[in-house]
Design a protein around this motif. Structure first.
Motif, PDB file in Angstrom:
ATOM      1  N   UNK A   1       0.836  -1.203   0.000  1.00 52.84           N
ATOM      2  CA  UNK A   1       0.000   0.000   0.000  1.00 52.84           C
ATOM      3  C   UNK A   1       0.875   1.260   0.000  1.00 52.84           C
ATOM      4  N   UNK A   2       1.958   1.214   0.774  1.00 54.07           N
ATOM      5  CA  UNK A   2       2.852   2.382   0.833  1.00 54.07           C
ATOM      6  C   UNK A   2       3.470   2.657  -0.523  1.00 54.07           C
ATOM      7  N   UNK A   3       3.739   1.599  -1.277  1.00 56.42           N
ATOM      8  CA  UNK A   3       4.315   1.763  -2.609  1.00 56.42           C
ATOM      9  C   UNK A   3       3.281   2.223  -3.634  1.00 56.42           C
ATOM     10  N   UNK A   4       2.059   1.713  -3.481  1.00 63.44           N
ATOM     11  CA  UNK A   4       1.088   1.861  -4.573  1.00 63.44           C
ATOM     12  C   UNK A   4       0.012   2.927  -4.392  1.00 63.44           C
TER      13      UNK A   4
ATOM     14  N   UNK B   1      -4.950   2.890   3.709  1.00 67.64           N
ATOM     15  CA  UNK B   1      -5.786   2.037   4.563  1.00 67.64           C
ATOM     16  C   UNK B   1      -5.210   1.963   5.975  1.00 67.64           C
ATOM     17  N   UNK B   2      -6.082   1.700   6.946  1.00 65.63           N
ATOM     18  CA  UNK B   2      -5.622   1.435   8.319  1.00 65.63           C
ATOM     19  C   UNK B   2      -5.486  -0.070   8.450  1.00 65.63           C
ATOM     20  N   UNK B   3      -4.276  -0.525   8.766  1.00 67.93           N
ATOM     21  CA  UNK B   3      -4.035  -1.964   8.847  1.00 67.93           C
ATOM     22  C   UNK B   3      -3.985  -2.439  10.286  1.00 67.93           C
ATOM     23  N   UNK B   4      -4.478  -3.647  10.496  1.00 67.65           N
ATOM     24  CA  UNK B   4      -4.456  -4.215  11.835  1.00 67.65           C
ATOM     25  C   UNK B   4      -4.364  -5.742  11.779  1.00 67.65           C
ATOM     26  N   UNK B   5      -3.602  -6.315  12.713  1.00 69.98           N
ATOM     27  CA  UNK B   5      -3.558  -7.769  12.835  1.00 69.98           C
ATOM     28  C   UNK B   5      -4.679  -8.162  13.792  1.00 69.98           C
TER      29      UNK B   5
END
Ligand code: SAM
Length: 231
Positions: A105-108, A115-119
């Motif tokens: 996501x950081x690249x594209x 987006x907010x990512x979470x495990x």
């Protein structure tokens, strides 16, 4: 007998942090080091993502729309959604998957909203979203577990819920191919198929109905895609 409860989830999590991560990262990626079967699954899965994007855009622009991508994998859906300006909450039970999705996501994602990512496993997700999407995750769970997962996902969705799963109709066909798809006797790689009627019943029980349905298939990839809305 089918084992249910925490067991399945722990095995699935371990798989998607290790060998499953390596395998699916490749399938969902763009590199050439895939075999014929993997290339075919890549194609089928990309059709699912395209169909979901079309379904979502059908209702108008995605700018500002909140979307929960439950079991986001390497971000195949989260990233195009973010590029369209949707506010994406992407989560996955596998930390390896989430890290890969975040890196991509950081690249594209240049314009749009990161987006907010979470495990997180989808059973622990909270909050309310305009749309909740869960693609190709139910294949790892038997129907009795899937029912609860569907009910929980519906409780998070305000307007609609989009789910894809491997349809039971193709059971015998799939069985023939399963050896190639999921080599080895490991429980983690076992594929659970779901009948559309069972999924529909689970939705109806919590007050939702299916508005659109479709089948996506290639030689080795089958997915029923349903869009549900409050009844
Ligand atoms: N939805 C993504 C896509 O279509 O590109 C990934 C699909 S991949 C076949 C299945 C994903 O579901 C894996 O990333 C796995 O870690 C995740 N997963 C499996 N069980 C889960 C659970 N209980 N909660 C959240 N994620 C889960």
């Amino acid at each position: 007998a089918e084992e249910v409860g925490g067991g399945d989830k722990d095995v699935v999590k371990e798989y998607f942090n290790n060998s499953g991560f390596q395998r699916w990262k490749k399938i969902y990626g763009e590199t050439d080091d895939v075999n014929r079967v993997q290339r075919d699954i890549r194609l089928g899965h990309s059709k699912t993502v395209e169909n979901v994007m079309a379904m979502l855009k059908d209702e108008g622009p995605l700018r500002g729309v909140t979307v929960c991508d439950a079991g986001c994998g390497t971000g195949s859906l989260s990233i195009p959604l973010a590029k369209e300006g949707a506010k994406v909450f992407a989560s996955d039970i596998s930390a390896a998957m989430v890290a890969e999705a975040e890196k991509k996501a950081k690249e594209e994602v240049k314009g749009g909203v990161m987006p907010k990512f979470e495990v997180k496993d989808l059973e622990s997700l909270e909050g309310k979203y305009d749309t909740v999407v869960c693609l190709d995750v139910l294949i790892h769970y038997p129907q009795n577990k899937a029912d609860g997962m569907i009910a929980h996902l519906a409780s998070l969705a305000e307007k609609r819920l989009i789910i894809s799963f491997a349809p039971k109709t193709f059971y015998y066909d799939l069985l023939k191919r399963v050896g190639e798809l999921f080599p080895g006797p490991s429980k983690a790689t076992r594929a659970y198929l779901h009948s559309e009627a069972d999924v529909e019943t689970a939705l109806r029980r919590v007050g939702w109905k299916i508005r659109k349905r479709g089948l996506i298939s290639t030689q080795f990839y089958f997915a029923t895609l349903v869009e549900a809305v409050p009844a």
